[in-house]
Design an enzyme around this catalytic site. Structure first.
Site, PDB file in Angstrom:
ATOM      1  N   THR A 138      -9.880  -3.803 -10.282  1.00  0.00           N
ATOM      2  CA  THR A 138      -9.320  -4.745 -11.138  1.00  0.00           C
ATOM      3  C   THR A 138      -9.169  -6.175 -10.762  1.00  0.00           C
ATOM      4  O   THR A 138      -9.098  -6.190  -9.397  1.00  0.00           O
ATOM      5  CB  THR A 138      -7.785  -4.066 -11.691  1.00  0.00           C
ATOM      6  OG1 THR A 138      -6.678  -4.460 -10.711  1.00  0.00           O
ATOM      7  CG2 THR A 138      -7.715  -2.840 -11.971  1.00  0.00           C
ATOM      8  N   ASP A 139      -8.669  -7.056 -11.556  1.00  0.00           N
ATOM      9  CA  ASP A 139      -8.356  -8.381 -10.950  1.00  0.00           C
ATOM     10  C   ASP A 139      -7.247  -8.296  -9.779  1.00  0.00           C
ATOM     11  O   ASP A 139      -7.807  -9.030  -8.859  1.00  0.00           O
ATOM     12  CB  ASP A 139      -8.204  -9.427 -12.004  1.00  0.00           C
ATOM     13  CG  ASP A 139      -9.110  -9.784 -13.008  1.00  0.00           C
ATOM     14  OD1 ASP A 139     -10.354  -9.331 -12.373  1.00  0.00           O
ATOM     15  OD2 ASP A 139      -9.182  -9.950 -14.200  1.00  0.00           O
ATOM     16  N   CYS A 140      -6.482  -7.479 -10.050  1.00  0.00           N
ATOM     17  CA  CYS A 140      -5.153  -7.854  -9.160  1.00  0.00           C
ATOM     18  C   CYS A 140      -5.386  -6.710  -8.025  1.00  0.00           C
ATOM     19  O   CYS A 140      -4.942  -6.753  -6.751  1.00  0.00           O
ATOM     20  CB  CYS A 140      -3.785  -7.496  -9.916  1.00  0.00           C
ATOM     21  SG  CYS A 140      -3.874  -6.254 -11.257  1.00  0.00           S
ATOM     22  N   TYR A 141      -6.230  -5.438  -8.315  1.00  0.00           N
ATOM     23  CA  TYR A 141      -6.393  -4.576  -7.059  1.00  0.00           C
ATOM     24  C   TYR A 141      -8.183  -4.399  -7.063  1.00  0.00           C
ATOM     25  O   TYR A 141      -8.516  -3.444  -7.636  1.00  0.00           O
ATOM     26  CB  TYR A 141      -5.603  -3.155  -7.776  1.00  0.00           C
ATOM     27  CG  TYR A 141      -4.451  -3.194  -7.531  1.00  0.00           C
ATOM     28  CD1 TYR A 141      -3.552  -2.896  -6.331  1.00  0.00           C
ATOM     29  CD2 TYR A 141      -3.546  -3.298  -8.805  1.00  0.00           C
ATOM     30  CE1 TYR A 141      -2.274  -3.019  -6.461  1.00  0.00           C
ATOM     31  CE2 TYR A 141      -2.229  -3.672  -8.863  1.00  0.00           C
ATOM     32  CZ  TYR A 141      -1.479  -3.179  -7.515  1.00  0.00           C
ATOM     33  OH  TYR A 141      -0.176  -3.268  -7.343  1.00  0.00           O
ATOM     34  N   PRO A 142      -8.732  -5.225  -6.414  1.00  0.00           N
ATOM     35  CA  PRO A 142     -10.044  -5.360  -6.576  1.00  0.00           C
ATOM     36  C   PRO A 142     -10.448  -4.188  -5.655  1.00  0.00           C
ATOM     37  O   PRO A 142     -11.888  -3.719  -5.822  1.00  0.00           O
ATOM     38  CB  PRO A 142     -10.583  -6.525  -5.746  1.00  0.00           C
ATOM     39  CG  PRO A 142      -9.167  -7.037  -4.954  1.00  0.00           C
ATOM     40  CD  PRO A 142      -8.147  -6.531  -5.672  1.00  0.00           C
TER      41      PRO A 142
END
Lengths: 403, 135
Positions: A138-142
């Protein structure tokens, strides 16, 4: 005169609390009577050590750099499946989880050499295990993949959290069929070849407080070698079963949910177990102190193996098919003698729960209390008892309508 | 006196013959049968402990070989790992010789190796892998 937990804790602090085990109280009550025993004894310690499948641990493994979100992905500890449906780096491993490539029972009977219970044992032993995870970015957990060695020291929190432990009484398992069967009660030989039982009997926590008058939510306990707490009644808690006059349930009844800091625990009291043809699990050591608040409570703790009976259940048909009833009953004194009589046949008995380990736990807890390392807590609420109306029920299956 | 544990495999032609009688009578060997399986018209297998004079023991075994009995030393043993044992007693009803035994006062398990016939029944029954086959 009734005592309070506060008064008992004062005595522990002063070093003059009288603490005895649930074995020792039997003779004390027989010799002195309940009135005198209730006055003289402050605490009775209990113990049990047996396989408890509804056990597991949750961990916060710490954030990686860059961050990864295990929630919604997959995660393994030593190739054993973990539950990831939580926040980014919180995972849970259950005692009966199996390794990804375990053939299970496809080669019957499976051996289930290593599973969730063994991962927990390895961790409390101080070993590093392999954590392997993959997930979506994800954008916060790449980050999408993670492989690392990890031990309890590396983790922020490691908490043993068992939804159902400490069964109050249990079935005696037998096999009436003509072939060997493999169960969570061990290997059962055909034609009543053996009878396996699983309770510490007179030492078992809930058999010493049969109506849950002292053990409640918030009770501090010995858990896996460390300190833990009763946090709720356990799943399948079934207080409404048939009981004898002294409150003792004649079948499996109450259960406890417990939790505690895994980092304090040891592999002597948390042990992975493999049941051939059934699966892997975790043996948990639990000890619960019972405050002798009055005469009634001391009477309960004086319970003897002779007084406690368990139902004999056929695990070849009655148990799997949920056929009610039993083929008889036997007391724990008879079970511990090495054989019981079932319909005229002498059947050798085998234990699944360790009585000698239960004795050690009760003694260890006694020692911790007398050496002022363990104080009692007042439960914040008691667990549901006989009149709660709670009854364990089977699943009512309903057809699924397809659109 | 010498002692030897051996596995004897009898071909079908020998199953009906009193071979063990001759071992005792002619070679003065004490025989303790640890395990025996005889399938008529197929073969027979005996696990025995033979005790006797060193020379008689060797001659007795040669006698068996001359008849066509296959002999093999009992090569494996059961090892009890005390540190892994939790004294649950699950092994107790499976052990045919009481090699696994319990002190009924303390409920502690012990292993009497001399009684063990290495039948291996206990191995898969132990949830803690405290019993191991050693070759």
């Amino acid at each position: 005169m009734p005592k309070t937990i506060k008064e008992i804790n004062e005595k522990i602090k002063k070093g003059n609390a009288v603490v005895v085990t649930a074995e020792e109280i039997i003779d004390i009550v027989a010799e002195k009577g309940t009135k005198k025993a209730a006055k003289e004894v402050d605490i009775v310690t209990t113990g049990t050590f047996g396989p408890m499948c509804s056990s597991g641990a949750y961990f916060n493994i710490g954030h990686t750099k860059p961050r990864i979100k295990l929630g919604g992905g997959t995660c393994y500890l030593n190739d054993t499946t973990c539950y990831t449906g939580l926040a980014a780096v919180d995972i849970y491993i259950g005692a009966t989880a199996v390794q990804e490539d375990d053939p299970k029972n496809s080669v019957f009977p499976g051996v289930f050499k290593y599973g969730g219970g063994h991962v927990i044992e390895d961790l409390v032993e101080g070993k590093s295990v392999v954590l392997r995870a993959s997930t979506y970015g994800t954008d916060c957990y790449p980050r999408k993949k993670l492989e690392t060695l990890i031990s309890l020291r590396d983790m922020n929190e490691a908490v043993l959290f068992n939804p159902r432990n400490c069964y109050q009484n249990y079935n005696i398992a037998v096999n009436l069929s003509d072939k060997v069967i493999y169960t969570y009660m061990g290997t059962l030989k055909p034609h009543l070849g053996n009878a396996n039982y699983c309770s510490a009997g007179q030492l078992s926590p809930l058999l010493n407080d049969p109506l849950y008058k002292t053990i409640g939510i918030g009770t501090r306990i010995f858990l896996g070698g460390g300190e833990g707490y009763v946090v709720w009644q356990g799943t399948q808690h079934n207080p409404g079963v048939k009981r004898k006059k002294n409150g003792l349930p004649q079948t499996p009844a109450g259960t406890l949910a417990v939790m505690g800091d895994l980092k304090q625990m040891s592999s002597e009291w948390l042990r992975g177990a493999s049941f051939t043809g059934y699966g892997s699990t975790l043996n948990v050591g639990i000890g619960i102190p019972i405050p002798i608040l009055n005469e009634e409570i001391v009477k309960y703790t004086a319970v003897k193996d002779e007084d406690i009976t368990a139902p004999i259940v056929d695990y070849s048909k009655a148990y799997p098919e949920v056929v009610p009833g039993s083929v008889g009953e036997a007391s724990y004194a008879q079970l511990k003698s090495g054989s019981i009589n079932i319909s005229g046949k002498e059947v050798p008995t085998g234990g699944i729960s360790s009585y000698s380990k239960a004795v050690k736990i009760a003694q260890l807890l006694k020692k911790r209390i007398t050496s002022k390392k363990f104080y009692l807590t007042e439960p914040v609420a008691l667990i549901p008892s006989v009149k709660s109306g709670i009854n364990f029920k089977l699943l009512n299956e309903r057809p699924v309508k397809r659109k | 006196m010498a002692k030897k544990r051996i596995v004897l495999t009898f071909p079908p032609t020998l199953v009906g013959q009193p071979i063990t009688y001759h071992l005792v009578k002619d070679y003065d060997l004490m025989m303790n049968i640890l395990r025996g399986v005889v399938t008529p018209n197929e073969k027979g297998q005996l696990v025995v402990e033979l005790v006797g004079k060193q020379k008689a023991l060797a001659e007795g075994i040669n006698y068996l070989k001359s008849l066509g009995v296959e002999t093999q030393s009992l090569a494996h043993d059961i090892k009890w790992h005390e540190d892994k044992c939790t004294h649950c007693t699950a092994c107790i009803p499976t052990c045919p010789t009481q090699a696994m035994s319990v002190n009924r006062d303390t409920m502690e398990v012990s292993f009497i190796k001399e009684h063990c016939i290495a039948c291996e029944l206990c191995v898969s029954v132990c949830p803690f892998k405290a019993l191991e086959i050693q070759f």
